[in-house]
Design a protein around this motif. Structure first.
Motif, mmCIF file in Angstrom:
data_model
loop_
_atom_site.group_PDB
_atom_site.id
_atom_site.type_symbol
_atom_site.label_atom_id
_atom_site.label_comp_id
_atom_site.label_asym_id
_atom_site.label_seq_id
_atom_site.Cartn_x
_atom_site.Cartn_y
_atom_site.Cartn_z
ATOM 1 N N CYS A 148 0.839 -1.193 0.000
ATOM 2 C CA CYS A 148 0.000 0.000 0.000
ATOM 3 C C CYS A 148 0.870 1.238 0.000
ATOM 4 O O CYS A 148 2.061 1.183 0.309
ATOM 5 C CB CYS A 148 -0.961 0.011 1.184
ATOM 6 S SG CYS A 148 -0.173 0.231 2.788
ATOM 7 N N ARG B 271 0.676 5.512 1.100
ATOM 8 C CA ARG B 271 -0.035 6.577 1.807
ATOM 9 C C ARG B 271 0.631 7.923 1.505
ATOM 10 O O ARG B 271 1.836 7.996 1.352
ATOM 11 C CB ARG B 271 -0.016 6.344 3.316
ATOM 12 C CG ARG B 271 -0.740 5.100 3.753
ATOM 13 C CD ARG B 271 -0.606 4.875 5.271
ATOM 14 N NE ARG B 271 -1.128 3.581 5.647
ATOM 15 C CZ ARG B 271 -2.418 3.311 5.840
ATOM 16 N NH1 ARG B 271 -3.304 4.272 5.695
ATOM 17 N NH2 ARG B 271 -2.823 2.107 6.168
ATOM 18 N N GLY C 12 -0.573 10.369 5.461
ATOM 19 C CA GLY C 12 -1.309 9.441 6.313
ATOM 20 C C GLY C 12 -2.542 8.827 5.676
ATOM 21 O O GLY C 12 -3.114 7.888 6.211
ATOM 22 N N ALA C 13 -2.966 9.337 4.520
ATOM 23 C CA ALA C 13 -4.170 8.823 3.854
ATOM 24 C C ALA C 13 -3.796 7.721 2.863
ATOM 25 O O ALA C 13 -2.893 7.890 2.034
ATOM 26 C CB ALA C 13 -4.895 9.944 3.123
ATOM 27 N N LEU C 14 -4.493 6.592 2.948
ATOM 28 C CA LEU C 14 -4.289 5.477 2.030
ATOM 29 C C LEU C 14 -4.774 5.885 0.644
ATOM 30 O O LEU C 14 -5.930 6.288 0.477
ATOM 31 C CB LEU C 14 -5.061 4.255 2.523
ATOM 32 C CG LEU C 14 -4.931 2.993 1.676
ATOM 33 C CD1 LEU C 14 -3.516 2.452 1.745
ATOM 34 C CD2 LEU C 14 -5.928 1.953 2.175
ATOM 35 N N GLU D 133 -3.673 0.443 -2.817
ATOM 36 C CA GLU D 133 -3.481 -0.793 -2.040
ATOM 37 C C GLU D 133 -3.764 -1.990 -2.934
ATOM 38 O O GLU D 133 -4.680 -1.960 -3.752
ATOM 39 C CB GLU D 133 -4.438 -0.771 -0.858
ATOM 40 C CG GLU D 133 -4.396 -1.973 0.028
ATOM 41 C CD GLU D 133 -5.336 -1.832 1.223
ATOM 42 O OE1 GLU D 133 -4.956 -2.308 2.296
ATOM 43 O OE2 GLU D 133 -6.429 -1.246 1.074
#
Length: 145
Positions: free
Chosen positions: A12, A14, A17-19, A22
């Protein structure tokens, strides 16, 4: 074009901090457009990666491709693959494509992989990304086309 391909059980990416991307079983593809690359090189790299027989078959031999196993690709731009360290300890990146050309070829490569029927996820071109993966094997392969 240049790529570092890692066989993964999951990966994944980021940004802040946001995905944003993935995958499960498949390939993490770190890709760099080099100065002078074009759409034909992108297509050739995508074809080569899609056919790499680096997934195990029933006998445990690396004999199956990403397409054969129905795996996905997480594609992350990585201009640092163009690093030249021949002149000391500070890498130079002059062999990398310009940012505009790099972005265009990165987007072309993502399209080329998807056009081969491979489920794709991506990073964010030019962003400061945090990439996590579980390397399966480990299997890591460097490709230049």
């Amino acid at each position: 074009m240049r790529a570092l391909v890692q066989r993964v059980t999951d990966a994944c990416v980021r940004v802040d901090g946001a995905l944003i991307g993935e995958i499960g079983t498949g390939l993490l593809i770190l890709v760099c457009a080099m100065d002078g690359d074009d759409a034909a090189k992108s297509k050739a790299l995508a074809a080569k990666i899609s056919k790499l027989r680096i997934f195990t078959d029933e006998a445990g031999k690396m004999n199956r491709s990403l397409v054969d196993v129905g795996g996905a690709a997480l594609i992350v731009s990585q201009f640092t693959l163009a690093a030249d360290t021949s002149r000391g300890n500070r890498p130079g990146f002059s062999a990398a494509a310009s940012p505009d050309q790099g972005r265009a070829l990165y987007e072309q490569f993502v399209t080329d992989i998807a056009d081969l029927g491979i489920n794709t996820a991506t990073g964010s071109f030019g962003a400061d990304m945090a990439v996590s993966l579980t390397n399966d094997g480990p299997v890591t392969i460097w490709l230049d086309v």
